[in-house]
Design an enzyme around this catalytic site. Sequence first.
Site, PDB file in Angstrom:
ATOM      1  N   ASP A  39     -55.430 -11.137  -7.193  1.00 24.26           N
ATOM      2  CA  ASP A  39     -56.672 -11.718  -7.723  1.00 24.26           C
ATOM      3  C   ASP A  39     -57.307 -10.967  -8.889  1.00 24.26           C
ATOM      4  O   ASP A  39     -58.407 -11.305  -9.310  1.00 24.26           O
ATOM      5  CB  ASP A  39     -57.756 -11.848  -6.622  1.00 24.26           C
ATOM      6  CG  ASP A  39     -57.355 -12.832  -5.551  1.00 24.26           C
ATOM      7  OD1 ASP A  39     -56.521 -13.724  -5.839  1.00 24.26           O
ATOM      8  OD2 ASP A  39     -57.853 -12.710  -4.417  1.00 24.26           O
ATOM      9  N   HIS A 238     -44.071  11.325 -24.728  1.00 25.82           N
ATOM     10  CA  HIS A 238     -44.834  10.217 -24.149  1.00 25.82           C
ATOM     11  C   HIS A 238     -45.589  10.637 -22.883  1.00 25.82           C
ATOM     12  O   HIS A 238     -45.763   9.835 -21.969  1.00 25.82           O
ATOM     13  CB  HIS A 238     -43.907   9.023 -23.861  1.00 25.82           C
ATOM     14  CG  HIS A 238     -43.391   8.370 -25.103  1.00 25.82           C
ATOM     15  ND1 HIS A 238     -42.330   7.487 -25.128  1.00 25.82           N
ATOM     16  CD2 HIS A 238     -43.798   8.468 -26.393  1.00 25.82           C
ATOM     17  CE1 HIS A 238     -42.109   7.090 -26.367  1.00 25.82           C
ATOM     18  NE2 HIS A 238     -42.981   7.667 -27.158  1.00 25.82           N
ATOM     19  N   ASP A 255     -53.184  12.907 -28.710  1.00 30.98           N
ATOM     20  CA  ASP A 255     -52.769  11.759 -29.522  1.00 30.98           C
ATOM     21  C   ASP A 255     -53.561  10.573 -28.988  1.00 30.98           C
ATOM     22  O   ASP A 255     -53.245  10.030 -27.928  1.00 30.98           O
ATOM     23  CB  ASP A 255     -51.255  11.553 -29.367  1.00 30.98           C
ATOM     24  CG  ASP A 255     -50.709  10.459 -30.285  1.00 30.98           C
ATOM     25  OD1 ASP A 255     -51.501   9.639 -30.781  1.00 30.98           O
ATOM     26  OD2 ASP A 255     -49.479  10.416 -30.474  1.00 30.98           O
ATOM     27  N   ASP A 266     -54.695   5.704 -35.023  1.00 31.76           N
ATOM     28  CA  ASP A 266     -53.712   6.527 -34.309  1.00 31.76           C
ATOM     29  C   ASP A 266     -53.785   7.951 -34.866  1.00 31.76           C
ATOM     30  O   ASP A 266     -53.298   8.207 -35.965  1.00 31.76           O
ATOM     31  CB  ASP A 266     -52.322   5.901 -34.554  1.00 31.76           C
ATOM     32  CG  ASP A 266     -51.210   6.598 -33.801  1.00 31.76           C
ATOM     33  OD1 ASP A 266     -51.497   7.480 -32.981  1.00 31.76           O
ATOM     34  OD2 ASP A 266     -50.035   6.243 -34.046  1.00 31.76           O
ATOM     35  N   HIS A 345     -38.622  13.224 -33.359  1.00 30.23           N
ATOM     36  CA  HIS A 345     -39.105  11.848 -33.519  1.00 30.23           C
ATOM     37  C   HIS A 345     -39.237  11.566 -35.005  1.00 30.23           C
ATOM     38  O   HIS A 345     -38.978  12.436 -35.836  1.00 30.23           O
ATOM     39  CB  HIS A 345     -40.439  11.637 -32.789  1.00 30.23           C
ATOM     40  CG  HIS A 345     -41.545  12.563 -33.228  1.00 30.23           C
ATOM     41  ND1 HIS A 345     -42.190  12.449 -34.437  1.00 30.23           N
ATOM     42  CD2 HIS A 345     -42.105  13.647 -32.622  1.00 30.23           C
ATOM     43  CE1 HIS A 345     -43.109  13.391 -34.540  1.00 30.23           C
ATOM     44  NE2 HIS A 345     -43.075  14.142 -33.457  1.00 30.23           N
ATOM     45  N   HIS A 349     -44.996   5.424 -38.675  1.00 26.44           N
ATOM     46  CA  HIS A 349     -44.732   3.990 -38.470  1.00 26.44           C
ATOM     47  C   HIS A 349     -45.820   3.188 -39.163  1.00 26.44           C
ATOM     48  O   HIS A 349     -46.915   3.696 -39.433  1.00 26.44           O
ATOM     49  CB  HIS A 349     -44.704   3.674 -36.965  1.00 26.44           C
ATOM     50  CG  HIS A 349     -45.854   4.279 -36.202  1.00 26.44           C
ATOM     51  ND1 HIS A 349     -47.079   3.680 -36.120  1.00 26.44           N
ATOM     52  CD2 HIS A 349     -45.975   5.465 -35.544  1.00 26.44           C
ATOM     53  CE1 HIS A 349     -47.898   4.452 -35.427  1.00 26.44           C
ATOM     54  NE2 HIS A 349     -47.262   5.558 -35.067  1.00 26.44           N
ATOM     55  N   HIS A 356     -47.876   0.475 -33.427  1.00 26.41           N
ATOM     56  CA  HIS A 356     -46.577   0.478 -34.121  1.00 26.41           C
ATOM     57  C   HIS A 356     -46.427  -0.939 -34.661  1.00 26.41           C
ATOM     58  O   HIS A 356     -45.933  -1.827 -33.977  1.00 26.41           O
ATOM     59  CB  HIS A 356     -45.430   0.803 -33.159  1.00 26.41           C
ATOM     60  CG  HIS A 356     -45.402   2.230 -32.726  1.00 26.41           C
ATOM     61  ND1 HIS A 356     -44.330   2.811 -32.125  1.00 26.41           N
ATOM     62  CD2 HIS A 356     -46.342   3.214 -32.820  1.00 26.41           C
ATOM     63  CE1 HIS A 356     -44.599   4.092 -31.861  1.00 26.41           C
ATOM     64  NE2 HIS A 356     -45.811   4.347 -32.258  1.00 26.41           N
ATOM     65  N   GLU A 379     -46.919  11.780 -39.121  1.00 24.05           N
ATOM     66  CA  GLU A 379     -47.112  12.557 -37.897  1.00 24.05           C
ATOM     67  C   GLU A 379     -45.940  13.487 -37.565  1.00 24.05           C
ATOM     68  O   GLU A 379     -45.253  13.298 -36.559  1.00 24.05           O
ATOM     69  CB  GLU A 379     -47.373  11.617 -36.720  1.00 24.05           C
ATOM     70  CG  GLU A 379     -46.397  10.457 -36.591  1.00 24.05           C
ATOM     71  CD  GLU A 379     -46.728   9.563 -35.391  1.00 24.05           C
ATOM     72  OE1 GLU A 379     -46.833  10.096 -34.275  1.00 24.05           O
ATOM     73  OE2 GLU A 379     -46.872   8.342 -35.593  1.00 24.05           O
ATOM     74  N   TYR A 383     -41.826  21.134 -31.541  1.00 25.04           N
ATOM     75  CA  TYR A 383     -41.944  21.290 -30.085  1.00 25.04           C
ATOM     76  C   TYR A 383     -40.896  22.302 -29.641  1.00 25.04           C
ATOM     77  O   TYR A 383     -39.696  22.090 -29.845  1.00 25.04           O
ATOM     78  CB  TYR A 383     -41.709  19.945 -29.387  1.00 25.04           C
ATOM     79  CG  TYR A 383     -42.471  18.811 -30.063  1.00 25.04           C
ATOM     80  CD1 TYR A 383     -43.789  18.536 -29.724  1.00 25.04           C
ATOM     81  CD2 TYR A 383     -41.870  18.050 -31.082  1.00 25.04           C
ATOM     82  CE1 TYR A 383     -44.503  17.536 -30.379  1.00 25.04           C
ATOM     83  CE2 TYR A 383     -42.574  17.048 -31.734  1.00 25.04           C
ATOM     84  CZ  TYR A 383     -43.885  16.792 -31.380  1.00 25.04           C
ATOM     85  OH  TYR A 383     -44.574  15.812 -32.034  1.00 25.04           O
ATOM     86  N   ARG A 400     -48.363  18.581 -33.003  1.00 24.27           N
ATOM     87  CA  ARG A 400     -48.197  17.399 -33.861  1.00 24.27           C
ATOM     88  C   ARG A 400     -49.512  17.192 -34.601  1.00 24.27           C
ATOM     89  O   ARG A 400     -50.594  17.435 -34.037  1.00 24.27           O
ATOM     90  CB  ARG A 400     -47.838  16.151 -33.024  1.00 24.27           C
ATOM     91  CG  ARG A 400     -47.683  14.901 -33.866  1.00 24.27           C
ATOM     92  CD  ARG A 400     -46.917  13.754 -33.162  1.00 24.27           C
ATOM     93  NE  ARG A 400     -47.593  13.191 -32.018  1.00 24.27           N
ATOM     94  CZ  ARG A 400     -47.262  13.420 -30.764  1.00 24.27           C
ATOM     95  NH1 ARG A 400     -46.243  14.220 -30.469  1.00 24.27           N
ATOM     96  NH2 ARG A 400     -47.931  12.866 -29.755  1.00 24.27           N
ATOM     97  N   GLU A 402     -51.299  14.137 -36.898  1.00 23.56           N
ATOM     98  CA  GLU A 402     -51.110  12.728 -37.277  1.00 23.56           C
ATOM     99  C   GLU A 402     -52.346  12.159 -37.945  1.00 23.56           C
ATOM    100  O   GLU A 402     -53.452  12.235 -37.404  1.00 23.56           O
ATOM    101  CB  GLU A 402     -50.796  11.891 -36.019  1.00 23.56           C
ATOM    102  CG  GLU A 402     -50.663  10.405 -36.317  1.00 23.56           C
ATOM    103  CD  GLU A 402     -50.205   9.593 -35.108  1.00 23.56           C
ATOM    104  OE1 GLU A 402     -50.499  10.003 -33.969  1.00 23.56           O
ATOM    105  OE2 GLU A 402     -49.562   8.549 -35.318  1.00 23.56           O
TER     106      GLU A 402
HETATM  107  N1  GLY Z   1     -49.533   7.187 -30.520  1.00 23.67           N
HETATM  108  C1  GLY Z   1     -48.231   6.766 -30.682  1.00 23.67           C
HETATM  109  C2  GLY Z   1     -47.663   7.288 -31.905  1.00 23.67           C
HETATM  110  O1  GLY Z   1     -48.188   8.207 -32.483  1.00 23.67           O
HETATM  111  O2  GLY Z   1     -46.702   6.783 -32.406  1.00 23.67           O
HETATM  112 MN    MN Z   2     -50.178   8.804 -32.226  1.00 24.98          MN
HETATM  113 MN    MN Z   3     -48.312   7.240 -34.384  1.00 22.41          MN
END
Ligand code: GLY
Ligand code: MN
Ligand code: MN
Length: 432
Positions: A39, A238, A255, A266, A345, A349, A356, A379, A383, A400, A402
């Site tokens: 519900d 993540h 982040d 972001d 990474h 993006h 994204h 970003e 690490y 990081r 960003e």
């Molecule tokens: N917060 C997700 C990224 O930085 O791609």
């Molecule tokens: Mn991010």
């Molecule tokens: Mn990002």
Amino acid sequence: MSDLNVNIFIARRAEAAKRMEDDSILVLSSSKLSLRNNDTTFPFRQDSNFYYLTGFQEPESVLIVHSDGRSILFCREKNPELEKWDGFMWGPKAAKEKFGFDEAYDINQIDEILPNLIRGHKTFNSLVGKSSEFDLKVTAWINKANKMERHQGNIDLKNFSNQLGSMRLIKDDAEISIIRKSCEIAAISHRSVMQQAKVGMSEYDLEAMYMNEFKVNGSREPSYTPIIAGGARACILHYIDNDQDINDGDLVLVDAGCEFGMYASDITRTYPINGKFSGEQRAIYDVVLEAHDAACHAAKVGNPCTDPQKISEKSLSQGLKDIGLLSASLDEILENKLFREFYYHKIGHWMGLDVHDDCPYSVDGKELLFKENMVMTIEPGVYVNDSAEVDERWKGIGVRIENDILINSDGYENLTAKVPVLAEDIEQLMSK
Ligand code: GLY
Ligand code: MN
Ligand code: MN
């Protein structure tokens, strides 16, 4: 809703129609209302592509755009009893007027009306593979339509993803002003929490502070689940548990971005919970910052959109070499991608309705070149996991940085510049 400029959405549908071959249609579905458990539902978030072409914020809706420029909406019929539970719904008649569709029908009639609309057409465009449930419906509608026109060629099913993504890639003035606001809210929030953060606060405490800042500054929801990672958890890209204590002497990587008017921001900042970087933390931080700055400068009209990636790899590799975390020659590090031990990474993006953003990076095998009014994140990160073959003093450090940038005629504009990024500026803000 009151200040929604319907003409923008009408113009986007006209542009989508222009990008189709003659005798084609485009069919897009809204998001579904997702059940949380018995519900109760998750808050409704409209599908970004559907929103981009309609501005319409209800579930159980389908948009049709014909290559001749006509557009049709299927949506829920008005239901006063249901409205007592779930709130206002437009109904086809009012939705047609308000949102500028040529026709609108009850969604319950779609299985009858749609095959008739598409029979004898050449191409059925849709976003294939986003929802298996919708894909099944698409196949059923096409099969039914083909059966109605036995003596004509069958309808081709085409993925419209690159076309729509290319449209979304270049932001219009209205979008830029909303993204600006989203970035400003996120930046103000980061700055405020950074100033209040202190030893004794947990990841969860910080998460609560970010969420509160977003809301009081005008954003109802984050644009993704925030990452609040103390110490070595910063190396888990993540990480979203956000439930551990942060030790004195540790960095915390945050982040966190918000959504405003459907558009994302972001931001990542990494700062010492006690307000002072250690020597090793600072050395890594400065390597990441240098790569960040170099990557931003590579984001220029006419440059391939992969340039920031390449530049960041080079800058980080040199930096890691300078501080002794990599020892091979620069050529060897780049050729064998040895930097991937620490930087695993991508540089960033596209960003817009989705954090994204659902936009291409290459078309027909050619990488896209930067154009004015694209929005991208930059970003880079370093690490140092336990498994790395380096001195113990470096282990567990994850950094990081960003920011969100808008490509303009002069180069780029950092839309998230209100949060300090220099290590000394962070230390100064945190000492207040
Ligand atoms: N917060 C997700 C990224 O930085 O791609
Ligand atoms: Mn991010
Ligand atoms: Mn990002």
